[in-house]
Design a protein around this motif. Structure first.
Motif, short mmCIF file in Angstrom:
data_model
loop_
_atom_site.label_atom_id
_atom_site.label_comp_id
_atom_site.label_asym_id
_atom_site.label_seq_id
_atom_site.Cartn_x
_atom_site.Cartn_y
_atom_site.Cartn_z
N TYR A 8 0.84 -1.19 0.00
CA TYR A 8 0.00 0.00 0.00
C TYR A 8 0.88 1.24 0.00
CZ TYR A 8 -3.99 -2.96 0.69
OH TYR A 8 -4.96 -3.91 0.52
N LEU A 23 3.45 2.22 2.97
CA LEU A 23 3.01 2.25 4.36
C LEU A 23 3.60 1.02 5.04
CD1 LEU A 23 1.16 3.65 6.45
CD2 LEU A 23 -0.65 2.13 5.70
N ILE A 110 -4.11 5.10 13.98
CA ILE A 110 -4.18 4.98 12.53
C ILE A 110 -5.20 3.90 12.19
CG2 ILE A 110 -2.91 4.38 10.44
CD1 ILE A 110 -0.37 5.24 11.90
N LEU A 112 -6.98 1.70 8.96
CA LEU A 112 -6.85 1.32 7.56
C LEU A 112 -8.14 0.69 7.08
CD1 LEU A 112 -3.35 -0.40 7.78
CD2 LEU A 112 -3.85 1.90 6.94
N TYR A 114 -9.11 -1.25 3.99
CA TYR A 114 -8.56 -1.91 2.81
C TYR A 114 -9.57 -1.99 1.67
CZ TYR A 114 -4.60 -3.20 5.72
OH TYR A 114 -3.49 -3.16 6.53
N VAL A 119 -6.47 5.43 4.42
CA VAL A 119 -5.80 5.43 5.72
C VAL A 119 -6.23 6.70 6.42
CG1 VAL A 119 -3.68 6.49 4.79
CG2 VAL A 119 -3.59 5.24 6.93
#
Length: 122
Positions: A8, A23, A110, A112, A114, A119
């Motif tokens: 990513y 990332l 953080i 994510l 997908y 993000v």
């Protein structure tokens, strides 16, 4: 973020220079190759005053490479800007751009997504 070749990538602007970073929550520092660092030095966005020191870095394969630690004046992701972030410069043109913990940890939480390739920094 976008998925490319199984990783990513996130658009990051470093000292005013836009780049695409992988990332990498397993990397301790932001990582640049010597090619990107030399380009930024020629542009004047990294100077000798930004050099913090020398070190050796171990990659995911266990290989150890020599490199430098530098201070990045600004690291921008979206509308968030971090200042004075340490990064590694790995000798060799093929070292990937990694967005590691020296930046990620400063964002706090953080998230994510997908499915939507997003993000979020809280």
């Amino acid at each position: 973020m976008k998925k490319e070749n199984g990783v990513y990538k996130v658009p990051v602007t470093v000292n005013g220079t836009p780049m695409q970073f992988i990332l990498d929550t397993g990397a301790s520092l932001i990582s640049l190759s010597s090619t990107e660092a030399e380009f930024m030095m020629k542009q004047g966005t990294i100077t000798d005053d930004d050099l913090v020191g020398q070190s050796r870095f171990q990659d995911a394969n266990g290989d150890i490479s020599p490199g430098s630690i530098i201070r990045l004046k600004s690291v921008q992701i979206g509308d968030r800007v971090l200042e004075n972030v340490h990064a590694s410069v790995i000798s060799g043109a093929k070292a990937p751009l990694l967005l590691g913990q020296s930046a990620l940890s400063q964002f706090g939480k953080i998230s994510l997504d997908y499915r939507r390739n997003i993000v979020t920094f809280d």
